[in-house]
Write a protein that holds these residues in place. Structure first.
Motif, PDB file in Angstrom:
ATOM      1  N   THR A 137     128.458  10.878   7.058  1.00 25.75           N
ATOM      2  CA  THR A 137     129.907  10.705   7.209  1.00 25.75           C
ATOM      3  C   THR A 137     130.650  11.476   6.125  1.00 25.75           C
ATOM      4  OG1 THR A 137     129.395   8.501   7.979  1.00 25.75           O
ATOM      5  CG2 THR A 137     131.690   8.957   7.529  1.00 25.75           C
ATOM      6  N   VAL A 138     130.147  11.380   4.903  1.00 29.51           N
ATOM      7  CA  VAL A 138     130.817  12.084   3.806  1.00 29.51           C
ATOM      8  C   VAL A 138     130.806  13.588   4.077  1.00 29.51           C
ATOM      9  CG1 VAL A 138     130.696  12.645   1.340  1.00 29.51           C
ATOM     10  CG2 VAL A 138     130.362  10.288   2.087  1.00 29.51           C
ATOM     11  N   LYS A 139     129.691  14.062   4.606  1.00 29.65           N
ATOM     12  CA  LYS A 139     129.585  15.490   4.920  1.00 29.65           C
ATOM     13  C   LYS A 139     130.655  15.879   5.963  1.00 29.65           C
ATOM     14  CE  LYS A 139     125.544  18.225   5.853  1.00 29.65           C
ATOM     15  NZ  LYS A 139     124.193  17.992   6.374  1.00 29.65           N
ATOM     16  N   LYS A 140     130.776  15.010   6.960  1.00 37.27           N
ATOM     17  CA  LYS A 140     131.766  15.256   8.017  1.00 37.27           C
ATOM     18  C   LYS A 140     133.174  15.268   7.415  1.00 37.27           C
ATOM     19  CE  LYS A 140     130.657  13.451  12.461  1.00 37.27           C
ATOM     20  NZ  LYS A 140     130.504  12.189  13.172  1.00 37.27           N
ATOM     21  N   ILE A 141     133.438  14.295   6.562  1.00 45.43           N
ATOM     22  CA  ILE A 141     134.769  14.201   5.940  1.00 45.43           C
ATOM     23  C   ILE A 141     135.064  15.475   5.146  1.00 45.43           C
ATOM     24  CG2 ILE A 141     136.138  12.979   4.190  1.00 45.43           C
ATOM     25  CD1 ILE A 141     134.772  10.383   5.072  1.00 45.43           C
ATOM     26  N   MET A 142     134.074  15.936   4.384  1.00 46.07           N
ATOM     27  CA  MET A 142     134.292  17.123   3.559  1.00 46.07           C
ATOM     28  C   MET A 142     134.550  18.351   4.443  1.00 46.07           C
ATOM     29  SD  MET A 142     134.322  15.458   0.931  1.00 46.07           S
ATOM     30  CE  MET A 142     134.641  16.502  -0.461  1.00 46.07           C
ATOM     31  N   ALA A 143     133.890  18.386   5.615  1.00 44.76           N
ATOM     32  CA  ALA A 143     134.115  19.513   6.538  1.00 44.76           C
ATOM     33  C   ALA A 143     135.533  19.457   7.116  1.00 44.76           C
ATOM     34  CB  ALA A 143     133.080  19.487   7.653  1.00 44.76           C
ATOM     35  N   ILE A 144     135.994  18.240   7.446  1.00 45.26           N
ATOM     36  CA  ILE A 144     137.356  18.105   8.007  1.00 45.26           C
ATOM     37  C   ILE A 144     138.403  18.451   6.941  1.00 45.26           C
ATOM     38  CG2 ILE A 144     138.996  16.551   9.171  1.00 45.26           C
ATOM     39  CD1 ILE A 144     136.644  14.957  10.222  1.00 45.26           C
ATOM     40  N   LYS A 145     138.094  18.132   5.684  1.00 41.18           N
ATOM     41  CA  LYS A 145     139.001  18.502   4.594  1.00 41.18           C
ATOM     42  C   LYS A 145     139.309  19.996   4.659  1.00 41.18           C
ATOM     43  CE  LYS A 145     138.243  15.539   0.596  1.00 41.18           C
ATOM     44  NZ  LYS A 145     139.443  15.000   0.013  1.00 41.18           N
ATOM     45  N   GLU A 146     138.277  20.774   4.973  1.00 42.12           N
ATOM     46  CA  GLU A 146     138.446  22.234   5.069  1.00 42.12           C
ATOM     47  C   GLU A 146     139.173  22.617   6.347  1.00 42.12           C
ATOM     48  OE1 GLU A 146     137.245  24.781   3.006  1.00 42.12           O
ATOM     49  OE2 GLU A 146     136.868  23.176   1.556  1.00 42.12           O
ATOM     50  N   SER A 147     138.676  22.070   7.493  1.00 43.49           N
ATOM     51  CA  SER A 147     139.201  22.522   8.788  1.00 43.49           C
ATOM     52  C   SER A 147     140.584  21.951   9.085  1.00 43.49           C
ATOM     53  CB  SER A 147     138.236  22.138   9.907  1.00 43.49           C
ATOM     54  OG  SER A 147     138.113  20.731   9.973  1.00 43.49           O
ATOM     55  N   ASN A 148     140.894  20.732   8.614  1.00 47.38           N
ATOM     56  CA  ASN A 148     142.173  20.097   8.930  1.00 47.38           C
ATOM     57  C   ASN A 148     142.843  19.548   7.674  1.00 47.38           C
ATOM     58  OD1 ASN A 148     140.230  19.731  11.353  1.00 47.38           O
ATOM     59  ND2 ASN A 148     142.250  19.460  12.257  1.00 47.38           N
ATOM     60  N   ALA A 150     144.534  11.078   5.595  1.00 47.69           N
ATOM     61  CA  ALA A 150     143.485  10.170   5.110  1.00 47.69           C
ATOM     62  C   ALA A 150     142.323  10.974   4.545  1.00 47.69           C
ATOM     63  CB  ALA A 150     143.001   9.275   6.250  1.00 47.69           C
ATOM     64  N   ILE A 151     141.954  12.007   5.264  1.00 52.08           N
ATOM     65  CA  ILE A 151     140.823  12.831   4.823  1.00 52.08           C
ATOM     66  C   ILE A 151     141.180  13.507   3.491  1.00 52.08           C
ATOM     67  CG2 ILE A 151     139.429  14.867   5.417  1.00 52.08           C
ATOM     68  CD1 ILE A 151     138.701  12.704   7.352  1.00 52.08           C
ATOM     69  N   ALA A 152     142.426  13.996   3.402  1.00 57.17           N
ATOM     70  CA  ALA A 152     142.851  14.657   2.166  1.00 57.17           C
ATOM     71  C   ALA A 152     142.877  13.667   0.997  1.00 57.17           C
ATOM     72  CB  ALA A 152     144.228  15.283   2.360  1.00 57.17           C
ATOM     73  N   SER A 153     143.073  12.376   1.303  1.00 59.32           N
ATOM     74  CA  SER A 153     143.164  11.378   0.237  1.00 59.32           C
ATOM     75  C   SER A 153     141.799  10.814  -0.150  1.00 59.32           C
ATOM     76  CB  SER A 153     144.067  10.212   0.683  1.00 59.32           C
ATOM     77  OG  SER A 153     145.307  10.699   1.126  1.00 59.32           O
ATOM     78  N   PHE A 154     140.765  11.237   0.552  1.00 55.25           N
ATOM     79  CA  PHE A 154     139.412  10.743   0.277  1.00 55.25           C
ATOM     80  C   PHE A 154     138.835  11.441  -0.956  1.00 55.25           C
ATOM     81  CE2 PHE A 154     134.813  11.233   0.741  1.00 55.25           C
ATOM     82  CZ  PHE A 154     134.401   9.938   0.987  1.00 55.25           C
ATOM     83  N   ASP A 155     138.313  10.639  -1.873  1.00 53.16           N
ATOM     84  CA  ASP A 155     137.744  11.198  -3.097  1.00 53.16           C
ATOM     85  C   ASP A 155     136.237  10.881  -3.111  1.00 53.16           C
ATOM     86  OD1 ASP A 155     138.848  11.399  -6.450  1.00 53.16           O
ATOM     87  OD2 ASP A 155     136.760  11.334  -5.806  1.00 53.16           O
ATOM     88  N   GLU A 156     135.458  11.950  -3.037  1.00 47.00           N
ATOM     89  CA  GLU A 156     134.009  11.778  -2.885  1.00 47.00           C
ATOM     90  C   GLU A 156     133.403  11.009  -4.064  1.00 47.00           C
ATOM     91  OE1 GLU A 156     131.953  15.463  -2.258  1.00 47.00           O
ATOM     92  OE2 GLU A 156     130.123  14.446  -1.610  1.00 47.00           O
TER      93      GLU A 156
END
Ligand code: ARG
Length: 487
Positions: free
Chosen positions: A124-135, A140-146
């Motif tokens: 899931t974290v990998k997916k989130i990091m990919a969406i950070k780039e693509s979208n 919410a994704i931009a506010s996620f801190d790994e």
């Protein structure tokens, strides 16, 4: 065996009816078979040994082999073997995915990841990091801190993943998350503070939300205190609607409710509706969609209410709500109270526990605003256990876009020039700088009226008071009329 097949069919049907996806696909399961070089499962499935008493991902394949062997051994005519193999493997796959899939898959993955000290949410974290780039626009994704996520307890990680499920499932989301519990805004304060600040364009280190319905003394209010749109050349009364949202403190928010929660929340509201029905200022009736509810209405009556814009639509068409779990268990716990004159409505079981709204055809925004205020005062006091509020963020709503006031004040207004060609695109871009939103008449994500009638509303809900929203609608109508005459 027949009982298993029957259960598989029933579960599969139930999932489909609820608009949920099949528990887990065979392809997904296959992925669990190896984690780099740490665990290599062989063809017969060492996974089963790692997680004893559970079927493993190869089960269908094994069935296939047994059946094939049986066939070769002469249990049936040799020529039938391919067909028998096919049926057996399809049946195995079906049972696997629909009956054992979810528990088994979750259990196996969790056990394996624990054994090998891997993060339970690495994928899931990998997916989130990919969406950070693509979208990058997905808030919410931009506010996620790994790093912060890595430091959370397992339970909190699971909660945050659920909160973000709709933004992960819909990378194009603007907000991308829904709170699942009234306490989430406090429990995940850093995440929500960032998300709320970004969406509502406020610096929450400097600003705090406060609720205030008092029009008097607010900037932009005309001297006579009347928000009369006829001052802008409008002669025909406009359809006006102001809604706010409330959630009962004692239930999870819509995305995390069980079917029983939904039914119990609706039942808890029963006495409130009874009190309104008895009150001559309100009267009216409660209409439930819940099977077995004493006020259950027929499908025809429901459709009639939807057509009249009184009742909300089945939410399963909204992929945001589906992924957030908000659309689940339809139609259980869904219904609406309608006053005698149909000018005051309470939705039960939509995105928030309650959507409370007043509507009228009028030239004066005050008529709708004042009615809503009077009704809210009555209803809030009666709500069992009280409504969820946050000291920092105001009224708590399931979607952070509605936080603070939960209020959306709108008018239907005809702007043929700004909507030439049947699209609202031009109106949207021209009215955006005024912080006005444009929608179709059927609600969010619906087309505009054929005659160029659209729904206009101030976008602010947070760090703005209820009174200021009503005034923003008034000044907004002025702006719309000016832009329409220029267009
Ligand atoms: N979840 C959607 C998004 O993130 C919609 C948000 C606003 N609409 C709503 N009904 N809460 O873009």
């Amino acid at each position: 065996m027949p009982a298993q097949v029957f259960r598989a069919l029933r579960l599969s049907l139930a999932r489909r009816v609820q608009g949920q996806q099949r528990a887990v696909s065979q392809d997904e399961l296959m992925k669990t078979r190896s984690y780099g070089d740490q665990v290599r499962t062989n063809e017969s499935g060492n996974m089963a040994k790692l997680a004893p008493n559970k079927w493993d991902a190869n089960a269908p394949m094994e069935w296939f082999c047994h059946v094939k062997a049986a066939g070769l051994g002469g249990f049936w005519p040799w020529a039938m073997t391919p067909l028998v193999c096919l049926v057996a493997s399809l049946l195995g796959k079906f049972l696997y995915e629909n009956v054992h899939g979810q528990d088994q898959y979750d259990g196996q993955i969790a056990d394996m990841k624990k054994d090998h000290k891997m993060s339970l949410h690495a994928d899931t974290v990998k997916k989130i990091m990919a969406i950070k780039e693509s979208n990058p626009g997905n808030i919410a994704i931009a506010s996620f801190d790994e790093a912060e996520f890595a430091g959370m307890s397992e339970a909190d990680q699971a909660r945050l993943v659920k909160i973000m499920a709709s933004g992960i499932g819909n990378p194009g989301s603007e907000m991308g998350c829904y709170a699942m519990n009234p306490t989430d805004y406090d429990d995940f304060h850093t995440f929500f503070k960032k998300a709320l600040g970004r969406y509502h364009k406020v610096n929450l280190d400097e600003k705090k939300h406060s609720n205030d319905w008092e029009l008097k003394g607010k900037a932009g209010l005309p001297a006579d205190g009347v928000l009369d749109v006829s001052k802008f050349g409008i002669t025909e009364p406009l359809s006006m609607r102001i809604r706010t949202a409330r959630n009962l403190k004692k239930f999870p928010l819509a995305g995390a409710m069980s079917e029983d929660d939904r039914k119990n929340m609706e039942l808890a509201m029963g006495p409130v509706f009874e009190a309104l029905i008895k009150n001559p200022e309100f009267g009216g009736s409660y209409n439930s969609l819940t099977p077995g509810h004493p006020n259950k209405i027929s499908e025809e009556k429901y459709q009639e209410l939807v057509k009249a814009h009184i009742m909300f639509k089945d939410m399963s068409a909204d992929s945001f709500l589906v992924d957030a779990g908000i659309a689940a268990h339809w139609p259980h716990g869904r219904g609406c109270y309608v006053s005698e004159d149909k000018g005051f409505i309470i939705w039960v079981g939509e995105e928030d526990h309650l959507r409370i709204m007043a509507m009228a055809k009028s030239l004066k925004i005050n008529s709708v605003f004042d009615r809503l205020k009077a009704a809210i005062d009555k209803v809030e006091d009666l709500i069992p256990g009280g409504c969820a509020k946050s000291a920092d963020f105001g009224v708590i709503t399931s979607c952070p876009t509605n936080m603070g006031t939960g209020m959306r004040a709108s008018v239907h207004i005809k702007i043929p020039n700004l909507t030439k060609g049947g699209s609202d695109e031009k109106a949207v871009s021209i009215l955006k700088p005024y912080n006005l939103g444009v929608r179709g008449l059927g609600g969010e994500h619906t087309p505009i009226g054929a005659d160029g009638t659209v729904d206009i509303s101030p976008k602010g809900r947070f760090c703005i008071s209820e009174a200021e929203i009503a005034i923003a609608l008034y000044t907004g109508v002025d702006k719309v009329m000016q832009e329409e005459s220029k267009a």
